[in-house]
Scaffold this motif. Structure first.
Motif, mmCIF file in Angstrom:
data_model
loop_
_atom_site.group_PDB
_atom_site.id
_atom_site.type_symbol
_atom_site.label_atom_id
_atom_site.label_comp_id
_atom_site.label_asym_id
_atom_site.label_seq_id
_atom_site.Cartn_x
_atom_site.Cartn_y
_atom_site.Cartn_z
ATOM 1 N N SER A 51 -5.149 5.745 1.512
ATOM 2 C CA SER A 51 -4.155 6.833 1.509
ATOM 3 C C SER A 51 -3.317 6.805 0.231
ATOM 4 C CB SER A 51 -3.275 6.772 2.757
ATOM 5 O OG SER A 51 -2.637 5.527 2.856
ATOM 6 N N GLU A 52 -3.021 5.607 -0.301
ATOM 7 C CA GLU A 52 -2.316 5.520 -1.587
ATOM 8 C C GLU A 52 -3.152 6.153 -2.699
ATOM 9 O OE1 GLU A 52 -1.519 1.413 -2.287
ATOM 10 O OE2 GLU A 52 -0.043 1.267 -0.672
ATOM 11 N N GLY B 68 -3.235 9.858 -2.475
ATOM 12 C CA GLY B 68 -1.989 10.410 -3.014
ATOM 13 C C GLY B 68 -2.016 10.481 -4.528
ATOM 14 N N GLU B 69 -2.520 9.428 -5.173
ATOM 15 C CA GLU B 69 -2.640 9.432 -6.635
ATOM 16 C C GLU B 69 -3.599 10.522 -7.095
ATOM 17 O OE1 GLU B 69 -3.488 5.682 -8.509
ATOM 18 O OE2 GLU B 69 -2.095 4.618 -7.171
ATOM 19 N N GLN C 47 -4.578 1.875 4.317
ATOM 20 C CA GLN C 47 -3.334 2.106 3.566
ATOM 21 C C GLN C 47 -3.638 2.313 2.084
ATOM 22 O OE1 GLN C 47 -0.527 -1.087 4.017
ATOM 23 N NE2 GLN C 47 0.883 -0.234 2.502
ATOM 24 N N ARG C 48 -4.537 1.468 1.557
ATOM 25 C CA ARG C 48 -4.912 1.602 0.132
ATOM 26 C C ARG C 48 -5.614 2.927 -0.119
ATOM 27 N NH1 ARG C 48 -3.595 1.093 -4.813
ATOM 28 N NH2 ARG C 48 -5.301 0.611 -6.210
#
Length: 115
Positions: A33-34, A37-38, A30-31
């Motif tokens: 993919s975050e 995205g950034e 999850q981290r």
């Protein structure tokens, strides 16, 4: 004042002993993919950066171009208003300026009498 208390303390990582390996892997994915995205958002900003600089350059250039245009118009107007010479210079021998009011002989005679 103590400098340790002024700065925020880092939070404890989520993947401590409370979670199992599957949960840690899920949190890390999850981290990731975050962060991806950034990174994508930053790449989009980087792609827009040349356009931002171009627009900013144009904004700063506009007043200078307006001033230049006004000066050019003023110079053109001055050239239009400036009278042209009555007899422009030429290499022809018939280009002679005559002053009919001046009588050189009378002037010289008056000067000789006064001397």
């Amino acid at each position: 004042m103590d400098s340790k208390h002024d700065q925020p303390q880092p939070t404890e990582p989520v993947w401590n002993e409370r979670h199992g390996d599957a949960e840690v892997i899920q949190l890390l994915k999850q981290r990731i993919s975050e962060l991806e995205g950034e990174i994508e958002a930053y790449n989009e900003l980087l792609a827009e950066l040349p356009d931002v600089f171009e627009r900013r350059f144009q904004q700063r250039l506009e007043p200078l171009m307006e001033r230049y245009q006004l000066l050019a118009e003023q110079v053109d107007q001055d050239q239009i208003e400036r009278p042209q010479p009555a007899l422009p210079g030429s290499s022809d021998p018939d280009n002679v300026v005559r002053f009919p009011g001046l009588r050189l002989l009378n002037f010289l005679q008056k000067r000789q009498r006064s001397a």
